[in-house]
Design a protein around this motif. Structure first.
Motif, mmCIF file in Angstrom:
data_model
loop_
_atom_site.group_PDB
_atom_site.id
_atom_site.type_symbol
_atom_site.label_atom_id
_atom_site.label_comp_id
_atom_site.label_asym_id
_atom_site.label_seq_id
_atom_site.Cartn_x
_atom_site.Cartn_y
_atom_site.Cartn_z
ATOM 1 N N LEU A 69 0.871 -1.169 -0.004
ATOM 2 C CA LEU A 69 -0.047 0.068 -0.102
ATOM 3 C C LEU A 69 0.977 1.222 0.113
ATOM 4 C CD1 LEU A 69 -2.264 -1.972 0.785
ATOM 5 C CD2 LEU A 69 -3.275 -0.441 2.338
ATOM 6 N N TYR A 75 -0.618 4.026 9.336
ATOM 7 C CA TYR A 75 -1.768 4.356 8.664
ATOM 8 C C TYR A 75 -2.955 3.614 9.254
ATOM 9 C CZ TYR A 75 -4.076 5.042 4.080
ATOM 10 O OH TYR A 75 -5.246 5.371 3.108
ATOM 11 N N ALA A 89 -8.990 2.470 8.094
ATOM 12 C CA ALA A 89 -8.285 1.658 7.413
ATOM 13 C C ALA A 89 -7.676 0.272 7.744
ATOM 14 C CB ALA A 89 -6.721 2.469 7.211
ATOM 15 N N LYS A 92 -10.924 -1.728 7.313
ATOM 16 C CA LYS A 92 -11.063 -2.051 5.951
ATOM 17 C C LYS A 92 -9.935 -3.084 5.358
ATOM 18 C CE LYS A 92 -12.337 -0.232 1.429
ATOM 19 N NZ LYS A 92 -13.660 0.474 1.235
ATOM 20 N N MET A 96 -10.408 -6.358 3.178
ATOM 21 C CA MET A 96 -9.707 -6.788 2.254
ATOM 22 C C MET A 96 -9.006 -8.226 2.197
ATOM 23 S SD MET A 96 -9.238 -4.213 -0.291
ATOM 24 C CE MET A 96 -10.503 -3.071 -0.290
ATOM 25 N N MET A 97 -8.697 -8.725 3.534
ATOM 26 C CA MET A 97 -7.910 -9.973 3.575
ATOM 27 C C MET A 97 -8.871 -11.067 3.104
ATOM 28 S SD MET A 97 -5.843 -9.527 7.150
ATOM 29 C CE MET A 97 -4.850 -8.118 7.606
ATOM 30 N N MET A 99 -11.449 -10.572 1.357
ATOM 31 C CA MET A 99 -11.676 -10.617 -0.141
ATOM 32 C C MET A 99 -10.529 -11.289 -1.001
ATOM 33 S SD MET A 99 -11.952 -7.174 -2.856
ATOM 34 C CE MET A 99 -10.204 -6.785 -2.581
ATOM 35 N N MET A 100 -9.412 -10.887 -0.599
ATOM 36 C CA MET A 100 -8.342 -11.710 -1.063
ATOM 37 C C MET A 100 -8.451 -13.249 -1.071
ATOM 38 S SD MET A 100 -4.399 -10.882 -0.267
ATOM 39 C CE MET A 100 -3.480 -12.512 0.465
ATOM 40 N N VAL A 114 -3.577 -13.692 -6.175
ATOM 41 C CA VAL A 114 -3.902 -12.416 -5.953
ATOM 42 C C VAL A 114 -3.386 -11.735 -4.659
ATOM 43 C CG1 VAL A 114 -5.728 -10.679 -5.875
ATOM 44 C CG2 VAL A 114 -5.655 -12.420 -7.765
ATOM 45 N N THR A 115 -2.708 -10.704 -4.607
ATOM 46 C CA THR A 115 -2.307 -10.276 -3.359
ATOM 47 C C THR A 115 -2.743 -8.785 -3.146
ATOM 48 O OG1 THR A 115 -0.193 -9.313 -3.915
ATOM 49 C CG2 THR A 115 -0.172 -11.745 -3.251
ATOM 50 N N CYS A 116 -2.455 -8.388 -2.014
ATOM 51 C CA CYS A 116 -2.895 -6.769 -1.802
ATOM 52 C C CYS A 116 -2.044 -6.109 -2.976
ATOM 53 C CB CYS A 116 -2.407 -6.234 -0.412
ATOM 54 S SG CYS A 116 -2.537 -7.296 1.068
ATOM 55 N N CYS A 119 -3.599 -5.177 -6.694
ATOM 56 C CA CYS A 119 -4.485 -4.104 -7.049
ATOM 57 C C CYS A 119 -3.637 -2.888 -6.506
ATOM 58 C CB CYS A 119 -5.667 -4.550 -6.134
ATOM 59 S SG CYS A 119 -6.677 -5.699 -6.877
ATOM 60 N N HIS A 120 -3.099 -2.900 -5.427
ATOM 61 C CA HIS A 120 -2.496 -1.539 -4.610
ATOM 62 C C HIS A 120 -1.541 -0.987 -5.277
ATOM 63 C CE1 HIS A 120 -5.651 -0.919 -1.674
ATOM 64 N NE2 HIS A 120 -5.647 -2.205 -1.650
ATOM 65 N N PRO A 124 -2.524 3.385 -1.616
ATOM 66 C CA PRO A 124 -3.631 2.886 -0.636
ATOM 67 C C PRO A 124 -4.975 2.769 -1.491
ATOM 68 C CG PRO A 124 -2.820 5.024 0.082
ATOM 69 C CD PRO A 124 -1.717 4.657 -0.738
ATOM 70 N N ARG A 125 -4.831 3.602 -2.622
ATOM 71 C CA ARG A 125 -5.930 3.624 -3.466
ATOM 72 C C ARG A 125 -5.691 3.084 -4.993
ATOM 73 N NH1 ARG A 125 -8.509 8.260 -0.984
ATOM 74 N NH2 ARG A 125 -8.629 7.671 1.214
ATOM 75 N N PRO A 126 -6.385 1.981 -5.435
ATOM 76 C CA PRO A 126 -6.027 1.377 -6.502
ATOM 77 C C PRO A 126 -6.472 2.278 -7.626
ATOM 78 C CG PRO A 126 -6.771 -0.300 -5.026
ATOM 79 C CD PRO A 126 -7.122 1.002 -4.383
HETATM 80 C C1 HEC Z 1 -9.006 -7.056 -6.111
HETATM 81 C C2 HEC Z 1 -8.052 -5.852 -5.748
HETATM 82 C C3 HEC Z 1 -7.879 -5.441 -4.258
HETATM 83 C C4 HEC Z 1 -7.109 -6.431 -3.461
HETATM 84 C C5 HEC Z 1 -6.695 -7.773 -3.944
HETATM 85 C C6 HEC Z 1 -6.926 -5.681 -2.265
HETATM 86 N N1 HEC Z 1 -7.532 -4.277 -2.300
HETATM 87 FE FE1 HEC Z 1 -7.362 -3.006 -0.895
HETATM 88 N N2 HEC Z 1 -8.757 -1.917 -2.087
HETATM 89 C C7 HEC Z 1 -9.014 -2.260 -3.171
HETATM 90 C C8 HEC Z 1 -10.005 -1.091 -3.996
HETATM 91 C C9 HEC Z 1 -10.441 -1.010 -5.244
HETATM 92 C C10 HEC Z 1 -10.065 -0.040 -2.689
HETATM 93 C C11 HEC Z 1 -10.631 1.299 -2.939
HETATM 94 C C12 HEC Z 1 -11.991 1.095 -2.553
HETATM 95 C C13 HEC Z 1 -12.844 2.539 -2.390
HETATM 96 O O1 HEC Z 1 -12.456 3.215 -3.328
HETATM 97 O O2 HEC Z 1 -13.657 2.460 -1.531
HETATM 98 C C14 HEC Z 1 -8.932 -0.693 -1.630
HETATM 99 C C15 HEC Z 1 -8.957 0.120 -0.475
HETATM 100 C C16 HEC Z 1 -8.191 -0.519 0.228
HETATM 101 C C17 HEC Z 1 -7.995 0.162 1.773
HETATM 102 C C18 HEC Z 1 -8.670 1.822 1.982
HETATM 103 C C19 HEC Z 1 -7.699 2.768 1.748
HETATM 104 C C20 HEC Z 1 -8.093 3.928 2.117
HETATM 105 O O3 HEC Z 1 -7.497 4.646 3.054
HETATM 106 O O4 HEC Z 1 -9.009 4.743 1.388
HETATM 107 C C21 HEC Z 1 -7.233 -0.231 2.603
HETATM 108 C C22 HEC Z 1 -6.564 -0.024 4.016
HETATM 109 C C23 HEC Z 1 -6.719 -1.607 1.799
HETATM 110 N N3 HEC Z 1 -7.442 -1.472 0.557
HETATM 111 C C24 HEC Z 1 -6.052 -2.819 2.042
HETATM 112 C C25 HEC Z 1 -5.877 -3.653 1.607
HETATM 113 C C26 HEC Z 1 -5.339 -5.088 1.930
HETATM 114 C C27 HEC Z 1 -4.247 -5.249 3.575
HETATM 115 C C28 HEC Z 1 -5.041 -5.969 1.070
HETATM 116 C C29 HEC Z 1 -4.511 -7.367 1.064
HETATM 117 C C30 HEC Z 1 -4.780 -8.141 2.084
HETATM 118 C C31 HEC Z 1 -5.811 -5.369 -0.078
HETATM 119 N N4 HEC Z 1 -6.459 -4.046 0.252
HETATM 120 C C32 HEC Z 1 -6.054 -6.186 -1.362
HETATM 121 C C33 HEC Z 1 -8.578 -3.260 -4.094
HETATM 122 C C34 HEC Z 1 -8.108 -4.305 -3.470
#
Ligand code: HEC
Ligand code: HEC
Length: 377
Positions: A69, A75, A89, A92, A96-97, A99-100, A114-116, A119-120, A124-126
């Motif tokens: 991130l 953070y 955060a 969230k 995300m964990m 979802m992954m 697929v890991t964090c 996408c990231h 922090p914002r993909p």
């Molecule tokens: C399949 C894609 C994907 C994966 C894999 C993913 N993320 Fe995300 N994540 C996103 C998206 C897209 C957003 C933005 C969502 C939004 O705009 O509300 C996000 C937002 C976040 C945010 C909020 C950030 C903020 O401050 O706005 C955090 C924290 C986060 N992810 C952590 C993680 C972590 C930790 C992992 C791994 C365990 C992870 N993400 C894996 C797509 C992903």
């Protein structure tokens, strides 16, 4: 809250954590004396998702998140109370964990595909919409990358490693090396500090950086690792990191490829700087754990890229070797660049000596200091 830079160093070397985060990481690591054999849920206070993972893999997982991130521990965490869920955060991140895990379960046979970071990619914002190009067009992908070795134009790995051995002085000369003592400097946050590196066969390594207020130490004793720095307790290096560091620490690495890896294969050639290299990859249990980049013409090892396992993905460490010079009968690199996703350190060796007597005790973890007495009521 803004600590002098030398307090951050010990952790910077192993965990590569910066800024206010060093105190967060310190609190986190302070738990470690009680981590052995426990799950994360048993060792920590508020674990809801990563319950079953070994406790000493929790920090590598947190490191993976910060790398993916491009953020720091703060953070998501409140300093001094890492178990609290006050920051959005952090909540969230739990979602995300889940979802992954679901994506990998439903699509990739529960492999860590697929890991964090998928996408990231360091933010922090993909970014959902393809980015408009800033300069000339990149060539589009024309064909799928070659998957099997047949398509890779490189000699077999044994031959590449044999050439490297010849280049540095030969297997017989290397086999005689029991210890190595190196002295030089390290560049940390723009400052140049004295550093000593003691190495011994059996994966023993002691790195001492002399700071203005005391020594920062990173040590591997052959089975485990620890770090120490002024004004803080001794921390255990996570065992996944100790395993991964072997490729970096082993004094006679090219003689031990078979012991370190189940399988060694060539990978597609790549460039390191402006040098063409052959890439040799080491695998354990079918997973790639380290890559070695050898200069195509000169034979030298120019780069080691090694991966540390974590429950969420793998953390990379890259060491670039340069300035090979002859010391006694061997050529060794006099410059090392140690890089991680959020740090880059340059070590310059000034003097090296082989087979200096070195007691094993030097690498052993110091006995813990007794806990401070509670303050008087
Ligand atoms: C399949 C894609 C994907 C994966 C894999 C993913 N993320 Fe995300 N994540 C996103 C998206 C897209 C957003 C933005 C969502 C939004 O705009 O509300 C996000 C937002 C976040 C945010 C909020 C950030 C903020 O401050 O706005 C955090 C924290 C986060 N992810 C952590 C993680 C972590 C930790 C992992 C791994 C365990 C992870 N993400 C894996 C797509 C992903
Ligand atoms: C993107 C958010 C995020 C970042 C950044 C992050 N963490 Fe975490 N951390 C979490 C989440 C979520 C949990 C709880 C996991 C669970 O419930 O399974 C957690 C749990 C922890 C715990 C366990 C606390 C307890 O007692 O319950 C520690 C220790 C910890 N993190 C340390 C760190 C360190 C050190 C860093 C920086 C290297 C870091 N974290 C960076 C999200 C984050």
């Amino acid at each position: 809250m803004n600590r002098p830079f030398w307090m951050k160093v010990g952790i910077a070397l192993t965990l590569a954590v910066r800024g206010a985060d060093s105190s967060i990481a310190q609190t986190a690591s302070a738990h470690q004396s009680s981590l052995k054999g426990k799950t994360a849920a048993e060792a920590y206070q508020n674990i809801q998702i990563l319950k079953e993972v070994p406790a000493n893999q929790l920090i590598p997982a947190m490191q993976f998140i910060t790398y993916s991130l491009g953020v720091e521990c703060s953070y998501c965490h409140v300093e001094g109370a890492l178990e609290k869920d006050d920051k959005k955060a952090k909540q969230k991140a739990r979602k995300m964990m889940q979802m992954m895990t679901a994506i990998n379960r439903d699509n990739f046979e529960s492999k860590q595909t697929v890991t964090c970071n998928s996408c990231h990619r360091g933010s922090p914002r993909p970014v959902a919409i393809p980015i408009i190009m800033e300069s000339g067009p990149k060539p589009p992908f024309e064909s799928a990358p070659a998957e099997d070795n047949a398509a890779i134009e490189a000699p077999p790995p044994e031959q590449i490693i044999a050439k490297y051995l010849d280049t540095i002085g030969g297997a017989a000369a290397l086999a005689k090396i029991i210890t190595r003592e190196e002295k030089g400097t390290i560049n940390l946050s723009g400052r140049t500090l004295p550093i000593e590196i003691l190495s011994k066969i059996g994966n023993k390594r002691l790195t001492v950086i002399h700071l203005p207020n005391g020594d920062s130490i990173t040590a591997y004793d052959g089975a485990s690792g620890w770090t120490a720095a002024p004004n803080r307790p001794v921390f255990e290096i996570p065992s996944v990191e100790v395993v991964s560091s072997q490729a970096e620490v082993d004094l006679q690495l090219p003689l031990h490829m078979k012991q370190l890896f189940d399988e060694v294969k060539v990978a597609a050639p790549e460039k390191v700087g402006d040098r063409e290299t052959y890439v040799v990859a080491g695998f354990n249990s079918g997973e790639i754990v380290a890559k070695f980049y050898f200069d195509k013409d000169a034979g030298y090892l120019l780069r080691l890229l090694r991966y540390t396992k974590s429950p969420l993905g793998r953390n990379p460490t890259q060491i670039d070797y340069a300035d090979y010079r002859t010391q006694d009968a061997l050529k060794i690199p006099f410059q090392l660049t140690i890089a991680r996703p959020n740090s880059r350190l340059i070590v310059k060796i000034e003097k090296a000596k082989f087979n200096v007597p070195m007691d094993d005790k030097k690498f052993a973890r110091p006995a813990p200091r007794p806990a401070p007495a509670p303050p008087p009521q």
